[in-house]
Enzyme design. Structure first.
Site, PDB file in Angstrom:
ATOM      1  CG  LEU A  85      -1.874  -1.193   1.366  1.00 20.58           C
ATOM      2  CD1 LEU A  85      -2.652  -1.085   2.682  1.00 20.58           C
ATOM      3  CD2 LEU A  85      -2.854  -1.251   0.188  1.00 20.58           C
ATOM      4  CB  ILE A 142       5.067   1.083   4.054  1.00 19.47           C
ATOM      5  CG1 ILE A 142       4.357   0.666   5.341  1.00 19.47           C
ATOM      6  CG2 ILE A 142       4.820   2.558   3.737  1.00 19.47           C
ATOM      7  CD1 ILE A 142       2.853   0.747   5.291  1.00 19.47           C
ATOM      8  CE  LYS A 143       4.195   0.140  -5.394  1.00 13.41           C
ATOM      9  NZ  LYS A 143       3.053  -0.152  -6.295  1.00 13.41           N
ATOM     10  CB  ILE A 144       8.853   4.259   0.558  1.00 15.75           C
ATOM     11  CG1 ILE A 144       8.302   3.697   1.873  1.00 15.75           C
ATOM     12  CG2 ILE A 144       9.558   5.587   0.780  1.00 15.75           C
ATOM     13  CD1 ILE A 144       7.584   4.681   2.728  1.00 15.75           C
TER      14      ILE A 144
END
Length: 214
Positions: free
Chosen positions: A56, A82-84
């Protein structure tokens, strides 16, 4: 190689799961918007449905904003990654989240040095976009090969997650190079099973069986 499905469509996710092809899911704001409705409800359904990792994406521009969003997104489930974004602030956030024990996927990677920085920051996954590189006459597979060499040279645990997959050949070449994961649109992953010689062979066997059983 692990197969992630690049989608926010629950029907596609369920079909891939029923075929034994699903190891995880990657989403982004575009994919979630395509489904319509409340994105939070859709994200929760996906996290509940999928046993493997679900990426996400945060949308903040500063490390502090990204970290705050990450803590919110992590409430969707233990399988959240967590998509960064691959930015300076994104690297700061990645390092901070790594220290908190949270899994991250550094996205929009287009060079081996970007991948190296993400690995040094503690990223769980790094997502090189091969299709977009091919689209501007660069060799996406060369990038995967370079990242694989660098990570192996220094024994980085960061996994190579091949993204922007546009053809089955992207997956084949990535597997031959030794990428850890490919995130694939449902249409492309469905094409893997197809081959004209398979269809021809089945038709021949069926015709011969029909003659045997008459």
């Amino acid at each position: 190689m692990e197969f992630f499905l690049d989608t926010a469509n629950i029907d596609e996710i369920r079909k891939a799961q029923s075929q034994g092809l699903l190891d995880g899911v990657t989403t982004n704001p575009t994919l979630l918007a395509r489904e319509g409705g409340d994105w939070r409800k859709q994200a929760q359904i996906i996290c509940n449905e999928v046993e493997g990792p679900v990426s996400l994406e945060v949308m903040g521009e500063t490390a502090e904003e990204m970290i705050n969003e990450a803590e919110d997104l992590s409430n969707f489930g233990k399988n959240v990654v967590i998509k960064i974004p691959m930015t300076t602030e994104g690297l700061i956030a990645t390092k901070a989240l790594h220290k908190k024990g949270m899994k991250t996927n550094v996205t929009l990677v287009f060079s081996p040095l970007q991948a190296l920085l993400a690995a040094k920051a503690g990223a769980t996954y790094v997502s090189p976009f091969v299709g977009r590189l091919d689209g501007i006459s660069h060799d996406g597979m060369e990038l995967i090969s370079q990242i694989r060499t660098i990570f192996d040279n220094y024994e980085f645990p960061t996994k190579i997650l091949v993204a922007s997959v546009r053809t089955p050949l992207h997956v084949l070449d990535s597997a031959l190079i030794g990428a850890d994961v490919a995130t694939i649109p449902f249409k492309i992953i469905s094409d893997f099973v197809k081959h004209p010689l398979t269809d021809q062979g089945l038709a021949t066997f069926k015709a011969d069986w029909d003659r045997l059983t008459k």
